[in-house]
Design a protein around this motif. Structure first.
Motif, PDB file in Angstrom:
ATOM      1  N   ASP A  92      -6.840  90.008 -49.112  1.00  0.00           N
ATOM      2  CA  ASP A  92      -7.297  90.104 -50.494  1.00  0.00           C
ATOM      3  C   ASP A  92      -6.109  90.525 -51.353  1.00  0.00           C
ATOM      4  N   ILE A  93      -5.820  89.766 -52.410  1.00  0.00           N
ATOM      5  CA  ILE A  93      -4.655  90.028 -53.251  1.00  0.00           C
ATOM      6  C   ILE A  93      -4.799  91.325 -54.050  1.00  0.00           C
ATOM      7  N   VAL A  94      -6.030  91.782 -54.271  1.00  0.00           N
ATOM      8  CA  VAL A  94      -6.272  92.993 -55.058  1.00  0.00           C
ATOM      9  C   VAL A  94      -6.104  94.247 -54.213  1.00  0.00           C
ATOM     10  N   SER A  95      -6.842  94.335 -53.106  1.00  0.00           N
ATOM     11  CA  SER A  95      -6.825  95.554 -52.280  1.00  0.00           C
ATOM     12  C   SER A  95      -5.823  95.497 -51.130  1.00  0.00           C
ATOM     13  N   ALA A 117      -8.662  72.993 -51.050  1.00  0.00           N
ATOM     14  CA  ALA A 117      -7.780  72.294 -51.981  1.00  0.00           C
ATOM     15  C   ALA A 117      -6.335  72.399 -51.506  1.00  0.00           C
ATOM     16  N   PRO A 118      -5.522  71.373 -51.787  1.00  0.00           N
ATOM     17  CA  PRO A 118      -4.125  71.431 -51.354  1.00  0.00           C
ATOM     18  C   PRO A 118      -3.352  72.506 -52.110  1.00  0.00           C
ATOM     19  N   GLY A 119      -2.340  73.010 -51.490  1.00  0.00           N
ATOM     20  CA  GLY A 119      -1.502  74.032 -52.106  1.00  0.00           C
ATOM     21  C   GLY A 119      -1.798  75.408 -51.559  1.00  0.00           C
ATOM     22  N   ARG A 120      -0.922  76.322 -51.881  1.00  0.00           N
ATOM     23  CA  ARG A 120      -1.086  77.686 -51.413  1.00  0.00           C
ATOM     24  C   ARG A 120      -2.103  78.399 -52.283  1.00  0.00           C
ATOM     25  N   GLY A 121      -3.057  79.027 -51.652  1.00  0.00           N
ATOM     26  CA  GLY A 121      -4.089  79.736 -52.379  1.00  0.00           C
ATOM     27  C   GLY A 121      -3.947  81.235 -52.203  1.00  0.00           C
ATOM     28  N   VAL A 122      -4.631  81.964 -53.060  1.00  0.00           N
ATOM     29  CA  VAL A 122      -4.722  83.413 -52.933  1.00  0.00           C
ATOM     30  C   VAL A 122      -6.199  83.751 -52.808  1.00  0.00           C
ATOM     31  N   TYR A 123      -6.482  84.866 -52.171  1.00  0.00           N
ATOM     32  CA  TYR A 123      -7.862  85.252 -51.905  1.00  0.00           C
ATOM     33  C   TYR A 123      -8.209  86.546 -52.623  1.00  0.00           C
ATOM     34  N   VAL A 124      -9.466  86.600 -53.110  1.00  0.00           N
ATOM     35  CA  VAL A 124      -9.988  87.779 -53.795  1.00  0.00           C
ATOM     36  C   VAL A 124     -11.350  88.098 -53.185  1.00  0.00           C
ATOM     37  N   LYS A 125     -11.581  89.357 -52.865  1.00  0.00           N
ATOM     38  CA  LYS A 125     -12.855  89.778 -52.275  1.00  0.00           C
ATOM     39  C   LYS A 125     -13.995  89.482 -53.235  1.00  0.00           C
ATOM     40  N   ARG A 126     -15.116  89.062 -52.667  1.00  0.00           N
ATOM     41  CA  ARG A 126     -16.315  88.753 -53.450  1.00  0.00           C
ATOM     42  C   ARG A 126     -17.052  90.031 -53.803  1.00  0.00           C
ATOM     43  N   SER A 127     -16.492  90.795 -54.706  1.00  0.00           N
ATOM     44  CA  SER A 127     -17.156  92.009 -55.182  1.00  0.00           C
ATOM     45  C   SER A 127     -16.834  92.183 -56.659  1.00  0.00           C
ATOM     46  N   LEU A 128     -17.763  92.801 -57.369  1.00  0.00           N
ATOM     47  CA  LEU A 128     -17.552  93.024 -58.799  1.00  0.00           C
ATOM     48  C   LEU A 128     -16.379  93.965 -59.035  1.00  0.00           C
ATOM     49  N   GLU A 129     -16.197  94.926 -58.138  1.00  0.00           N
ATOM     50  CA  GLU A 129     -15.082  95.876 -58.258  1.00  0.00           C
ATOM     51  C   GLU A 129     -13.731  95.156 -58.149  1.00  0.00           C
ATOM     52  N   ALA A 130     -13.608  94.266 -57.179  1.00  0.00           N
ATOM     53  CA  ALA A 130     -12.356  93.529 -56.999  1.00  0.00           C
ATOM     54  C   ALA A 130     -12.076  92.618 -58.194  1.00  0.00           C
ATOM     55  N   LEU A 131     -13.107  91.968 -58.710  1.00  0.00           N
ATOM     56  CA  LEU A 131     -12.929  91.076 -59.857  1.00  0.00           C
ATOM     57  C   LEU A 131     -12.554  91.853 -61.113  1.00  0.00           C
ATOM     58  N   SER A 132     -13.137  93.039 -61.271  1.00  0.00           N
ATOM     59  CA  SER A 132     -12.791  93.888 -62.409  1.00  0.00           C
ATOM     60  C   SER A 132     -11.322  94.312 -62.333  1.00  0.00           C
ATOM     61  N   THR A 133     -10.889  94.725 -61.152  1.00  0.00           N
ATOM     62  CA  THR A 133      -9.496  95.125 -60.952  1.00  0.00           C
ATOM     63  C   THR A 133      -8.557  93.949 -61.181  1.00  0.00           C
ATOM     64  N   VAL A 151      -8.411  93.672 -65.086  1.00  0.00           N
ATOM     65  CA  VAL A 151      -7.821  94.816 -65.783  1.00  0.00           C
ATOM     66  C   VAL A 151      -6.335  94.976 -65.470  1.00  0.00           C
ATOM     67  N   LYS A 152      -5.980  94.862 -64.201  1.00  0.00           N
ATOM     68  CA  LYS A 152      -4.584  95.054 -63.804  1.00  0.00           C
ATOM     69  C   LYS A 152      -3.747  93.783 -63.891  1.00  0.00           C
ATOM     70  N   LYS A 153      -4.379  92.667 -64.263  1.00  0.00           N
ATOM     71  CA  LYS A 153      -3.689  91.381 -64.398  1.00  0.00           C
ATOM     72  C   LYS A 153      -2.868  91.051 -63.149  1.00  0.00           C
ATOM     73  N   LEU A 156      -5.577  83.184 -64.772  1.00  0.00           N
ATOM     74  CA  LEU A 156      -6.784  82.594 -64.212  1.00  0.00           C
ATOM     75  C   LEU A 156      -7.343  81.616 -65.240  1.00  0.00           C
ATOM     76  N   LYS A 157      -7.806  80.474 -64.779  1.00  0.00           N
ATOM     77  CA  LYS A 157      -8.357  79.442 -65.667  1.00  0.00           C
ATOM     78  C   LYS A 157      -9.516  80.009 -66.487  1.00  0.00           C
ATOM     79  N   GLU A 158      -9.618  79.571 -67.728  1.00  0.00           N
ATOM     80  CA  GLU A 158     -10.671  80.024 -68.645  1.00  0.00           C
ATOM     81  C   GLU A 158     -12.052  79.805 -68.027  1.00  0.00           C
ATOM     82  N   GLY A 159     -12.859  80.848 -68.003  1.00  0.00           N
ATOM     83  CA  GLY A 159     -14.234  80.748 -67.502  1.00  0.00           C
ATOM     84  C   GLY A 159     -14.406  80.986 -66.012  1.00  0.00           C
ATOM     85  N   GLU A 160     -13.318  81.001 -65.245  1.00  0.00           N
ATOM     86  CA  GLU A 160     -13.430  81.158 -63.795  1.00  0.00           C
ATOM     87  C   GLU A 160     -13.870  82.570 -63.398  1.00  0.00           C
ATOM     88  N   LEU A 161     -13.397  83.585 -64.115  1.00  0.00           N
ATOM     89  CA  LEU A 161     -13.793  84.955 -63.793  1.00  0.00           C
ATOM     90  C   LEU A 161     -15.305  85.121 -63.985  1.00  0.00           C
TER      91      LEU A 161
END
Length: 90
Positions: A9-12, A39-55, A58-60, A70-75
């Motif tokens: 997870d890129i956040v934690s 999808a092709p290309g290198r991806g990053v992973y984010v935990k499926r939690s509201l706390e992780a998405l908020s971080t 907020v911390k960009k 992040l693409k508009e509307g994806e968050l």
């Protein structure tokens, strides 16, 4: 017996099974949600939690680590998926 696939997870910076993470892929200079995680290309992973998405917001985190937003509307889409507990709604 098959070994469980773990991703960071890129956040934690914790390691989690792929099923517990969102995958984001860099497309045309912005990160977009990859619902199929294929999808092709290198991806990053984010935990499926509201706390992780908020971080993430907020911390960009994406802007600091990969110099891309992040693409508009994806968050909002990821937040709604967390709240409904659905794997993905294409």
């Amino acid at each position: 017996m098959r070994k469980e696939t773990l991703r960071m997870d890129i956040v934690s910076r914790g390691r989690f099974p792929k099923e517990e993470l969102f995958r984001l892929v860099l497309v045309d200079g912005v990160f977009a949600l990859d619902p199929d995680q294929s999808a092709p290309g290198r991806g990053v992973y984010v935990k499926r939690s509201l706390e992780a998405l908020s971080t993430l917001k907020v911390k960009k985190v994406l802007e600091k680590t990969h110099h891309a937003p992040l693409k508009e509307g994806e968050l909002e889409r990821m937040v709604s998926l967390c709240q409904t507990k659905k794997p993905f709604a294409s």
